[in-house]
Design a protein around this motif. Structure first.
Motif, PDB file in Angstrom:
ATOM      1  N   PHE A 202       0.837  -1.191   0.000  1.00 22.01           N
ATOM      2  CA  PHE A 202       0.000   0.000   0.000  1.00 22.01           C
ATOM      3  C   PHE A 202       0.878   1.250   0.000  1.00 22.01           C
ATOM      4  N   PRO A 203       0.583   2.208  -0.851  1.00 21.30           N
ATOM      5  CA  PRO A 203       1.414   3.408  -0.962  1.00 21.30           C
ATOM      6  C   PRO A 203       1.115   4.422   0.128  1.00 21.30           C
ATOM      7  N   ALA A 204       2.018   5.382   0.273  1.00 19.77           N
ATOM      8  CA  ALA A 204       1.826   6.435   1.263  1.00 19.77           C
ATOM      9  C   ALA A 204       1.115   7.651   0.667  1.00 19.77           C
ATOM     10  N   GLY A 205       0.943   7.704  -0.655  1.00 19.60           N
ATOM     11  CA  GLY A 205       0.331   8.854  -1.313  1.00 19.60           C
ATOM     12  C   GLY A 205      -1.110   9.056  -0.896  1.00 19.60           C
ATOM     13  N   PRO A 206      -1.560  10.310  -0.761  1.00 17.48           N
ATOM     14  CA  PRO A 206      -2.914  10.577  -0.265  1.00 17.48           C
ATOM     15  C   PRO A 206      -4.019  10.329  -1.278  1.00 17.48           C
ATOM     16  N   LEU A 207      -3.764  10.576  -2.558  1.00 19.97           N
ATOM     17  CA  LEU A 207      -4.823  10.441  -3.556  1.00 19.97           C
ATOM     18  C   LEU A 207      -4.790   9.044  -4.169  1.00 19.97           C
ATOM     19  N   CYS A 208      -5.389   8.108  -3.456  1.00 16.52           N
ATOM     20  CA  CYS A 208      -5.470   6.742  -3.955  1.00 16.52           C
ATOM     21  C   CYS A 208      -6.625   6.048  -3.257  1.00 16.52           C
ATOM     22  N   PHE A 242      -1.518   1.234 -16.416  1.00 19.20           N
ATOM     23  CA  PHE A 242      -2.804   1.298 -17.106  1.00 19.20           C
ATOM     24  C   PHE A 242      -3.485   2.601 -16.726  1.00 19.20           C
ATOM     25  N   ARG A 243      -3.931   3.374 -17.722  1.00 21.05           N
ATOM     26  CA  ARG A 243      -4.477   4.703 -17.454  1.00 21.05           C
ATOM     27  C   ARG A 243      -5.815   4.904 -18.142  1.00 21.05           C
ATOM     28  N   LEU A 244      -6.604   5.835 -17.596  1.00 19.43           N
ATOM     29  CA  LEU A 244      -7.826   6.276 -18.254  1.00 19.43           C
ATOM     30  C   LEU A 244      -7.485   7.547 -19.013  1.00 19.43           C
ATOM     31  N   PRO A 245      -7.487   7.506 -20.349  1.00 14.80           N
ATOM     32  CA  PRO A 245      -7.077   8.672 -21.142  1.00 14.80           C
ATOM     33  C   PRO A 245      -7.870   9.929 -20.779  1.00 14.80           C
ATOM     34  N   GLY A 246      -7.148  11.048 -20.713  1.00 10.61           N
ATOM     35  CA  GLY A 246      -7.785  12.324 -20.445  1.00 10.61           C
ATOM     36  C   GLY A 246      -8.062  12.600 -18.983  1.00 10.61           C
ATOM     37  N   THR A 247      -7.596  11.701 -18.100  1.00 18.86           N
ATOM     38  CA  THR A 247      -7.791  11.893 -16.658  1.00 18.86           C
ATOM     39  C   THR A 247      -6.479  11.630 -15.938  1.00 18.86           C
ATOM     40  N   GLY A 248      -6.476  11.858 -14.635  1.00 18.72           N
ATOM     41  CA  GLY A 248      -5.303  11.549 -13.818  1.00 18.72           C
ATOM     42  C   GLY A 248      -5.397  10.200 -13.145  1.00 18.72           C
ATOM     43  N   LEU A 249      -6.302   9.336 -13.607  1.00 23.39           N
ATOM     44  CA  LEU A 249      -6.511   8.028 -12.993  1.00 23.39           C
ATOM     45  C   LEU A 249      -5.601   6.979 -13.620  1.00 23.39           C
ATOM     46  N   TYR A 250      -4.948   6.165 -12.778  1.00 23.29           N
ATOM     47  CA  TYR A 250      -4.064   5.143 -13.328  1.00 23.29           C
ATOM     48  C   TYR A 250      -3.804   4.035 -12.313  1.00 23.29           C
ATOM     49  N   LEU A 251      -3.359   2.886 -12.831  1.00 20.10           N
ATOM     50  CA  LEU A 251      -2.851   1.796 -12.010  1.00 20.10           C
ATOM     51  C   LEU A 251      -1.334   1.858 -12.000  1.00 20.10           C
ATOM     52  N   ASP A 252      -0.742   1.519 -10.880  1.00 16.67           N
ATOM     53  CA  ASP A 252       0.710   1.493 -10.732  1.00 16.67           C
ATOM     54  C   ASP A 252       1.159   0.040 -10.608  1.00 16.67           C
ATOM     55  N   ARG A 253       2.181  -0.338 -11.346  1.00 17.25           N
ATOM     56  CA  ARG A 253       2.659  -1.723 -11.332  1.00 17.25           C
ATOM     57  C   ARG A 253       3.064  -2.170  -9.919  1.00 17.25           C
ATOM     58  N   PHE A 255       1.675  -1.308  -7.058  1.00 15.94           N
ATOM     59  CA  PHE A 255       0.509  -1.483  -6.185  1.00 15.94           C
ATOM     60  C   PHE A 255      -0.702  -1.765  -7.073  1.00 15.94           C
ATOM     61  N   PRO A 256      -0.797  -2.961  -7.644  1.00 18.16           N
ATOM     62  CA  PRO A 256      -1.717  -3.214  -8.753  1.00 18.16           C
ATOM     63  C   PRO A 256      -3.199  -3.172  -8.415  1.00 18.16           C
ATOM     64  N   ASN A 257      -3.603  -3.333  -7.150  1.00 18.97           N
ATOM     65  CA  ASN A 257      -5.028  -3.347  -6.826  1.00 18.97           C
ATOM     66  C   ASN A 257      -5.498  -2.018  -6.243  1.00 18.97           C
ATOM     67  N   ILE A 258      -4.803  -0.948  -6.569  1.00 19.65           N
ATOM     68  CA  ILE A 258      -5.113   0.384  -6.050  1.00 19.65           C
ATOM     69  C   ILE A 258      -5.183   1.355  -7.221  1.00 19.65           C
ATOM     70  N   ILE A 259      -6.198   2.205  -7.235  1.00 19.93           N
ATOM     71  CA  ILE A 259      -6.301   3.236  -8.269  1.00 19.93           C
ATOM     72  C   ILE A 259      -5.709   4.532  -7.726  1.00 19.93           C
ATOM     73  N   PHE A 260      -4.800   5.118  -8.497  1.00 16.52           N
ATOM     74  CA  PHE A 260      -4.159   6.376  -8.119  1.00 16.52           C
ATOM     75  C   PHE A 260      -4.777   7.540  -8.885  1.00 16.52           C
ATOM     76  N   LEU A 261      -4.694   8.726  -8.276  1.00 14.07           N
ATOM     77  CA  LEU A 261      -5.225   9.930  -8.897  1.00 14.07           C
ATOM     78  C   LEU A 261      -4.173  11.026  -8.842  1.00 14.07           C
ATOM     79  N   ASN A 262      -3.892  11.648  -9.984  1.00 12.48           N
ATOM     80  CA  ASN A 262      -2.991  12.797  -9.987  1.00 12.48           C
ATOM     81  C   ASN A 262      -3.697  14.058  -9.525  1.00 12.48           C
ATOM     82  N   GLU A 263      -5.018  14.044  -9.581  1.00  7.70           N
ATOM     83  CA  GLU A 263      -5.825  15.179  -9.151  1.00  7.70           C
ATOM     84  C   GLU A 263      -7.155  14.634  -8.657  1.00  7.70           C
TER      85      GLU A 263
END
Length: 300
Positions: A202-208, A242-253, A255-263
């Motif tokens: 599990f990552p330490a980043g807040p937007l996930c 893996f990313r959703l085009p046009g958004t800040g949503l992505y999967l990180d290799r 932490f594969p079962n967590i969705i990350f957000l750049n915004e």
């Protein structure tokens, strides 16, 4: 203690995702009977949602026309009933319950890896390293949508379909757990190991998000060693970045079962991305993944 009622409550800071939006009524009951009375008086058509710590809940940016029930610390009690059983409030944080149990020589250390509150942990059958909370649940007290106070017994928790049906129109307010005993040295070692594994997963980043998917098609051999969420992570790791085009949503290799957000992102985009991931896994790996996200107010 009095109930808290706030109209048109801004929801920007009530979940991990900071989506904005608002809800018609934000309700924090004073106690169990107060919750029952409030729900009884509500028109049947009024939408009711329950919010724990908000780790896997996301809202639309629009105003949600309904009631958001928040239990919080008022429902965060912990009480020893016997040598092995404890009663815990639905609003109690999982980490606090783990530490209170350890003080009694009881082992619930795996739950340290599942941040949130007890109500959400029971509803989703919080699991880690092959252990699941519903396996330890003797009974739970719920307040139904019509205001009645009911007790759900152990057989309800034995199957996910029974649990989902029983909780569909109910709010968990407390639960009784039957926990294994363990000596302090082994409890401390187990907690340290869970924390180590959690930090790796599990990552330490807040937007996930929290762990988003569970494997619905459990392999009998794997299920003894890994939880459905851990199995889903193994499957998702094969997708890579893996990313959703046009958004800040992505999967990180990593932490594969967590969705990350750049915004910050609202529920509809998050739901769209989760569905895209599930479809991709079905097409490429012939696996059905169950989404654990609670998307409230998705206009689609």
């Amino acid at each position: 203690m009095q109930r808290t009622l706030i109209e048109n409550k801004d929801l920007t800071n009530v979940t991990w995702f900071h989506p904005g939006g608002s809800v018609g009524v934000f309700f924090q009951p004073a106690h169990m009977s107060d919750l029952g009375e409030y729900l009884f008086d509500l028109p049947e058509k009024t939408q009711v949602e329950v919010l724990g710590s908000g780790s896997n809940t996301c809202f639309s940016r629009d105003c949600i026309d309904g009631v958001l029930v928040y239990l919080g610390a008022r429902f965060g009690g912990f009480e020893a009933l016997s040598e092995r059983t404890v009663r815990v409030g639905a609003g109690a944080l999982t980490g606090d319950v783990v530490r209170n149990a350890m003080m009694l020589g009881l082992d619930l250390t795996f739950l340290e890896a599942v941040p949130g509150t007890i109500d959400g942990a029971i509803a989703s059958n919080a699991s880690f390293i092959g252990k699941s909370l519903c396996d330890l649940s003797l009974r739970a007290t719920v307040v139904s949508r019509d205001g009645r106070i009911q007790t759900l017994k152990r057989d309800v928790f034995e199957r996910s379909d029974r649990r989902a049906a029983a909780l569909r129109n109910a709010v968990i307010v407390q639960a009784v757990l039957d926990l294994p005993q363990q000596v302090p040295e082994k409890l401390n070692a187990a907690l340290a190991d869970v924390k180590r594994q959690y930090e790796e997963m599990f990552p330490a980043g807040p937007l996930c998000t929290g762990h988003v998917f569970s494997n619905k098609n459990e392999n009998a051999d794997e299920s003894e060693r890994k939880s459905p969420k851990e199995q889903a992570a193994q499957i998702l790791s094969r997708l890579g970045e893996f990313r959703l085009p046009g958004t800040g949503l992505y999967l990180d290799r990593s932490f594969p079962n967590i969705i990350f957000l750049n915004e910050s992102s609202d529920g509809s985009r998050l739901a769209e991305f989760a569905q895209l991931i599930a479809n991709r896994c079905r097409q490429e790996f012939a696996v059905d993944l169950e989404c654990n996200l609670n998307i409230v107010g998705d206009p689609r």
